[in-house]
Design a protein around this motif. Structure first.
Motif, PDB file in Angstrom:
ATOM      1  N   SER A  44      29.505  57.883  55.142  1.00 22.04           N
ATOM      2  CA  SER A  44      30.532  58.925  55.187  1.00 22.04           C
ATOM      3  C   SER A  44      30.126  60.069  56.111  1.00 22.04           C
ATOM      4  O   SER A  44      30.946  60.933  56.412  1.00 22.04           O
ATOM      5  CB  SER A  44      30.789  59.462  53.776  1.00 22.04           C
ATOM      6  N   VAL A  70      36.300  58.970  50.863  1.00 24.68           N
ATOM      7  CA  VAL A  70      34.866  58.821  50.645  1.00 24.68           C
ATOM      8  C   VAL A  70      34.647  58.097  49.326  1.00 24.68           C
ATOM      9  O   VAL A  70      35.079  58.575  48.261  1.00 24.68           O
ATOM     10  CB  VAL A  70      34.160  60.192  50.640  1.00 24.68           C
ATOM     11  N   LYS A  76      40.691  60.781  55.352  1.00 21.44           N
ATOM     12  CA  LYS A  76      39.340  60.272  55.130  1.00 21.44           C
ATOM     13  C   LYS A  76      39.094  60.102  53.639  1.00 21.44           C
ATOM     14  O   LYS A  76      39.180  61.052  52.873  1.00 21.44           O
ATOM     15  CB  LYS A  76      38.296  61.219  55.721  1.00 21.44           C
ATOM     16  N   GLN A 136      33.642  52.689  57.682  1.00 25.52           N
ATOM     17  CA  GLN A 136      32.340  53.030  58.243  1.00 25.52           C
ATOM     18  C   GLN A 136      31.298  53.069  57.130  1.00 25.52           C
ATOM     19  O   GLN A 136      31.569  53.555  56.033  1.00 25.52           O
ATOM     20  CB  GLN A 136      32.390  54.359  59.001  1.00 25.52           C
ATOM     21  N   ILE A 156      44.707  62.123  60.452  1.00 28.63           N
ATOM     22  CA  ILE A 156      43.636  61.296  59.899  1.00 28.63           C
ATOM     23  C   ILE A 156      43.454  61.619  58.419  1.00 28.63           C
ATOM     24  O   ILE A 156      43.519  62.784  58.006  1.00 28.63           O
ATOM     25  CB  ILE A 156      42.311  61.530  60.669  1.00 28.63           C
ATOM     26  N   ALA A 161      32.842  55.550  54.082  1.00 28.90           N
ATOM     27  CA  ALA A 161      34.113  56.209  54.408  1.00 28.90           C
ATOM     28  C   ALA A 161      35.115  55.183  54.908  1.00 28.90           C
ATOM     29  O   ALA A 161      34.759  54.253  55.642  1.00 28.90           O
ATOM     30  CB  ALA A 161      33.913  57.291  55.459  1.00 28.90           C
ATOM     31  N   PHE A 220      38.822  55.418  56.829  1.00 26.80           N
ATOM     32  CA  PHE A 220      39.771  56.319  57.476  1.00 26.80           C
ATOM     33  C   PHE A 220      41.131  55.637  57.579  1.00 26.80           C
ATOM     34  O   PHE A 220      41.217  54.427  57.812  1.00 26.80           O
ATOM     35  CB  PHE A 220      39.307  56.685  58.882  1.00 26.80           C
ATOM     36  N   SER A 263      37.557  62.652  67.325  1.00 29.03           N
ATOM     37  CA  SER A 263      37.546  63.776  66.393  1.00 29.03           C
ATOM     38  C   SER A 263      38.016  65.073  67.035  1.00 29.03           C
ATOM     39  O   SER A 263      38.357  66.039  66.337  1.00 29.03           O
ATOM     40  CB  SER A 263      36.147  63.964  65.801  1.00 29.03           C
ATOM     41  N   ASP A 291      43.665  62.350  50.453  1.00 29.87           N
ATOM     42  CA  ASP A 291      42.348  61.794  50.743  1.00 29.87           C
ATOM     43  C   ASP A 291      41.275  62.572  50.002  1.00 29.87           C
ATOM     44  O   ASP A 291      41.548  63.435  49.181  1.00 29.87           O
ATOM     45  CB  ASP A 291      42.082  61.789  52.243  1.00 29.87           C
ATOM     46  N   CYS A 298      42.089  64.196  66.307  1.00 31.38           N
ATOM     47  CA  CYS A 298      42.597  63.908  64.964  1.00 31.38           C
ATOM     48  C   CYS A 298      42.562  65.156  64.083  1.00 31.38           C
ATOM     49  O   CYS A 298      41.619  65.947  64.132  1.00 31.38           O
ATOM     50  CB  CYS A 298      41.766  62.810  64.321  1.00 31.38           C
ATOM     51  N   ASP A 306      30.613  60.202  62.400  1.00 35.20           N
ATOM     52  CA  ASP A 306      31.809  60.674  63.068  1.00 35.20           C
ATOM     53  C   ASP A 306      32.624  59.472  63.544  1.00 35.20           C
ATOM     54  O   ASP A 306      32.151  58.329  63.520  1.00 35.20           O
ATOM     55  CB  ASP A 306      31.387  61.542  64.269  1.00 35.20           C
ATOM     56  N   LEU A 307      33.856  59.742  63.990  1.00 36.80           N
ATOM     57  CA  LEU A 307      34.677  58.686  64.595  1.00 36.80           C
ATOM     58  C   LEU A 307      34.239  58.507  66.052  1.00 36.80           C
ATOM     59  O   LEU A 307      34.850  59.052  66.966  1.00 36.80           O
ATOM     60  CB  LEU A 307      36.164  59.047  64.520  1.00 36.80           C
TER      61      LEU A 307
END
Length: 267
Positions: free
Chosen positions: A35, A225, A223, A32, A221, A145, A147, A204, A3, A207, A38-39
């Motif tokens: 970036s 970007v 991520k 989302q 997780i 972002a 995920f 968060s 990632d 993860c 948060d989750l």
């Protein structure tokens, strides 16, 4: 490194690499518009209670109104008192309930989530392209972002304790609105037993990034970007797959949004 920062074409290649590995449960994806976000669930961004029993009290209190105005109907059992007995019966009872039980009023909660009521369900898609649409549809920052989430490794096992938050993945097989199926939606919920009662918690807190040196991993997780400057390129490509607001939501508002974007690009 799987990632990190990447272009749209690099993202597709990296997701293909991840998907081809048979290291555990199927990947889920979430897009989302910034970036920096948060989750977070919509419940976390609201003023409503994160106490699980109190949240159920809330949604069951409004249920008659929801059914009246939407003409939808969901089973009325279990009632709030039954949920409280089961959920607050102790950590062992709560853990069995979350791991092996049927999540109470799941279909009703999916409906609420898709129609804007604050929800503890974090929504994902089985498709990285659907997730990409949601990331780029209304990008809010320099970068978006996407995920990718993997609940279990190849062992298929998960471990935890009564003093740790835990993520439960809720499957796609639920009676939901049409958009649930169009979006290939799945959901996760993060909970924790805190002293004498269970609460919803932030994903968060659980993860963790993938670690190539660690043998057994859960709730991993990834991520990605991507620059918002690729919005037009991405949405035009997704349109070729018939991924647009109308195909994913099916409402009159989403039809107008899809027609507007299509015609703007045609000019």
């Amino acid at each position: 490194m799987i990632d990190g920062n990447c272009t749209w074409d690099e993202f597709k290649a990296r997701v293909a690499e991840l998907s081809n590995k048979t290291e555990g449960s199927k990947l889920l994806f979430r897009g989302q518009a910034s970036s920096n976000w948060d989750l977070q669930t919509t419940l976390e961004r609201s003023l409503h209670p994160e106490d699980i029993c109190e949240y159920y009290r809330l949604i069951l209190r409004i249920k008659a109104e929801v059914q009246t105005y939407t003409r939808e109907n969901w089973p009325s059992e279990p009632n709030w008192a039954e949920i409280e007995r089961e959920v607050v019966g102790g950590y062992d009872s709560f853990s069995r309930f979350m791991t092996f039980g049927s999540f109470p009023h799941y279909a009703y909660m999916v409906y609420l989530r898709h129609h804007g009521f604050p929800s503890p369900l974090l929504d994902w898609s089985g498709s990285p392209f659907v997730a990409a649409y949601f990331a780029f549809r209304d990008s809010r920052d320099e970068n978006v972002a996407i995920f990718a989430f993997r609940e279990r490794d190849a062992s298929g096992m998960k471990v935890g304790g009564d003093d740790e938050p835990a993520i439960t993945q809720l499957g796609p097989f639920v009676l939901g609105p049409k958009r649930h199926f169009a979006q290939q939606a799945q959901y996760t919920v993060c909970t924790m037993w805190d002293k004498k009662r269970p609460y919803f918690r932030n994903h968060s807190d659980v993860c963790r990034p993938y670690d190539a040196n660690q043998q057994y991993q859960q709730d991993v997780i990834f991520k990605f970007v991507l620059p918002s400057s690729e919005r037009r390129k991405v949405l035009q490509e997704l349109q070729l797959y018939n991924l647009n607001a109308y195909s994913l939501f099916g409402s009159e508002d989403s039809l107008m949004e899809s027609l507007s974007i299509r015609e703007a690009w045609r000019e």
